[in-house]
Design a protein around this motif. Structure first.
Motif, mmCIF file in Angstrom:
data_model
loop_
_atom_site.group_PDB
_atom_site.id
_atom_site.type_symbol
_atom_site.label_atom_id
_atom_site.label_comp_id
_atom_site.label_asym_id
_atom_site.label_seq_id
_atom_site.Cartn_x
_atom_site.Cartn_y
_atom_site.Cartn_z
ATOM 1 N N ILE A 121 39.885 39.356 33.157
ATOM 2 C CA ILE A 121 40.215 39.535 34.568
ATOM 3 C C ILE A 121 39.754 38.304 35.341
ATOM 4 O O ILE A 121 38.616 37.867 35.211
ATOM 5 N N LEU A 122 40.674 37.747 36.121
ATOM 6 C CA LEU A 122 40.318 36.648 37.020
ATOM 7 C C LEU A 122 40.232 37.235 38.417
ATOM 8 O O LEU A 122 41.113 37.988 38.830
ATOM 9 N N ILE A 123 39.183 36.881 39.130
ATOM 10 C CA ILE A 123 39.025 37.427 40.482
ATOM 11 C C ILE A 123 38.705 36.288 41.449
ATOM 12 O O ILE A 123 37.787 35.511 41.217
ATOM 13 N N PRO B 295 45.884 36.955 31.626
ATOM 14 C CA PRO B 295 44.888 37.771 32.335
ATOM 15 C C PRO B 295 45.474 38.647 33.438
ATOM 16 O O PRO B 295 46.595 38.437 33.887
ATOM 17 N N ILE B 296 44.659 39.612 33.851
ATOM 18 C CA ILE B 296 44.916 40.338 35.096
ATOM 19 C C ILE B 296 44.291 39.492 36.195
ATOM 20 O O ILE B 296 43.199 38.951 36.015
ATOM 21 N N VAL B 297 44.983 39.349 37.320
ATOM 22 C CA VAL B 297 44.475 38.487 38.390
ATOM 23 C C VAL B 297 44.321 39.288 39.676
ATOM 24 O O VAL B 297 45.276 39.923 40.128
ATOM 25 N N LEU B 298 43.136 39.290 40.230
ATOM 26 C CA LEU B 298 42.874 39.963 41.503
ATOM 27 C C LEU B 298 42.614 38.898 42.551
ATOM 28 O O LEU B 298 41.701 38.078 42.394
ATOM 29 N N ILE B 299 43.434 38.910 43.600
ATOM 30 C CA ILE B 299 43.302 37.883 44.646
ATOM 31 C C ILE B 299 42.895 38.552 45.950
ATOM 32 O O ILE B 299 43.570 39.477 46.415
ATOM 33 N N GLY B 300 41.827 38.054 46.540
ATOM 34 C CA GLY B 300 41.387 38.572 47.823
ATOM 35 C C GLY B 300 41.621 37.551 48.928
ATOM 36 O O GLY B 300 41.463 36.349 48.701
ATOM 37 N N ALA B 301 42.013 38.039 50.091
ATOM 38 C CA ALA B 301 42.212 37.163 51.246
ATOM 39 C C ALA B 301 41.990 37.977 52.516
ATOM 40 O O ALA B 301 41.977 39.205 52.472
ATOM 41 N N LYS B 302 41.835 37.259 53.635
ATOM 42 C CA LYS B 302 41.625 37.954 54.904
ATOM 43 C C LYS B 302 42.864 38.766 55.275
ATOM 44 O O LYS B 302 42.791 39.896 55.675
ATOM 45 N N THR B 303 44.017 38.103 55.142
ATOM 46 C CA THR B 303 45.264 38.721 55.571
ATOM 47 C C THR B 303 46.412 38.212 54.700
ATOM 48 O O THR B 303 46.254 37.222 53.974
ATOM 49 N N LYS B 304 47.550 38.898 54.787
ATOM 50 C CA LYS B 304 48.727 38.594 53.973
ATOM 51 C C LYS B 304 49.089 37.106 53.921
ATOM 52 O O LYS B 304 49.377 36.555 52.864
ATOM 53 N N ASN B 305 49.046 36.452 55.095
ATOM 54 C CA ASN B 305 49.474 35.046 55.166
ATOM 55 C C ASN B 305 48.531 34.088 54.445
ATOM 56 O O ASN B 305 48.859 32.926 54.270
ATOM 57 N N GLY C 103 53.079 35.036 33.970
ATOM 58 C CA GLY C 103 53.165 36.368 33.365
ATOM 59 C C GLY C 103 51.988 37.267 33.680
ATOM 60 O O GLY C 103 51.860 38.354 33.112
ATOM 61 N N CYS C 104 51.122 36.840 34.602
ATOM 62 C CA CYS C 104 49.924 37.629 34.910
ATOM 63 C C CYS C 104 50.281 38.877 35.714
ATOM 64 O O CYS C 104 51.215 38.868 36.512
ATOM 65 N N ASP C 105 49.484 39.922 35.502
ATOM 66 C CA ASP C 105 49.539 41.114 36.333
ATOM 67 C C ASP C 105 48.700 40.785 37.576
ATOM 68 O O ASP C 105 47.485 40.640 37.477
ATOM 69 N N VAL C 106 49.354 40.618 38.721
ATOM 70 C CA VAL C 106 48.655 40.141 39.919
ATOM 71 C C VAL C 106 48.462 41.282 40.917
ATOM 72 O O VAL C 106 49.425 41.978 41.249
ATOM 73 N N ARG C 107 47.243 41.483 41.354
ATOM 74 C CA ARG C 107 46.946 42.499 42.381
ATOM 75 C C ARG C 107 46.264 41.825 43.557
ATOM 76 O O ARG C 107 45.472 40.908 43.377
ATOM 77 N N ILE C 108 46.590 42.329 44.734
ATOM 78 C CA ILE C 108 46.095 41.704 45.966
ATOM 79 C C ILE C 108 45.176 42.651 46.728
ATOM 80 O O ILE C 108 45.433 43.851 46.774
#
Ligand code: FES
Length: 274
Positions: free
Chosen positions: A131-133, A153-163, A175-180
């Protein structure tokens, strides 16, 4: 991994453009550095400025495409402001690749996962996947890491807002499974990316880069769940080559230099000030 081959070269800018908000992408032309670079390593780039010609900025390697090196950076101060004004054809003085990158050469899984059953397995079929975070600009080194990993990997991306969500497309193309996760819930999970991570536990290997607050809460989660977690620190540096001690941090193994002993560390070893 330490690279003993460090190059100091004048390198041509192929492109330097704004991606969104305060984020920019610099593309450099150096097949020599591209071949040597490992995920988690950085380049120390001299900023072209007639006022302060010795100014360098450490910037992590974002992606390698053939002989091109991509750097994703945030405009945060004077150095990156000057860098953002460079354009294609300009020449930069670059030292790199520097630092110790991620250890991502994992042992092969014992058996092939049963592909057909994977979607029905309630016991988290993904827990063998790395998992990449990432938080904010912390995505930068993780794209290169995802490029190099044998397992997608599974990738989890965090940000303040959508933009401000960065690199979703780059990870998906690999090909990563990306979650936001966004703080305001405008995209994906509403809340912290470390809370989103809890839905993916147990996990056997985690690779992270992001702001201190994210890494501190990740350290707690890693301790409670006994997770193997490597983090890349993104701190102020001076010389970038282990000589000035501007980047020293305390760890359970004594004082370490981020630029030389890191920037990648085992999260268990980090001791936060204050
Ligand atoms: Fe000089 Fe790390 S930046 S020792």
């Amino acid at each position: 991994m330490h690279s003993h081959n460090i190059i100091n070269k004048k390198i041509k800018i192929i492109d330097n453009t704004r991606v969104c908000n305060n984020y920019y992408k610099l593309i450099l032309d150096s097949s020599v550095i591209a071949k040597l670079a490992q995920p988690g390593q950085f380049l120390h780039i001299k900023i072209n400025s007639s006022f302060d010609p010795l100014l360098r900025r450490p910037l992590s390697i974002h992606r390698i495409l053939g002989g091109k090196i991509e750097i994703l950076y945030e405009l945060v101060g004077r150095g990156t402001k000057i860098l953002s004004e460079s354009s294609s054809g300009d020449i930069l003085d670059v030292i790199g690749p520097l630092g110790k990158g991620f250890n991502y050469q994992s042992p092969q899984p014992k058996a092939d996962p049963p592909q057909a059953e994977i979607t029905n397995d309630k016991a988290n079929p993904n827990n063998q996947l790395p998992i990449l975070i990432a938080g904010g600009i912390g995505v930068a080194p993780l794209v290169f890491l995802a490029q190099k990993m044998k397992q997608t990997p599974i990738v989890l991306i965090g940000a303040k807002t959508k933009n401000e969500v960065l690199c979703m497309k780059e990870f998906k193309n690999l090909g990563c499974d990306v979650r936001i996760a966004t703080d305001d819930g405008t995209l994906g999970f509403k809340g912290r990316v470390t809370d989103l991570l809890k839905e993916f536990l147990p996990a056997n290997r985690i690779y992270a880069c992001g702001p201190d607050a994210m890494l501190k809460s990740l350290q707690k989660i890693a301790a409670v769940n006994n997770l193997n977690c490597q983090v890349s620190l993104d701190e102020g540096m001076g010389c970038g080559i282990g000589a000035c001690l501007a980047c020293v941090i305390n760890t359970t193994k004594g004082q370490k230099r981020i630029c030389h002993d890191g920037p990648v560390f085992d999260i268990k070893e980090l001791i936060w000030e204050g």
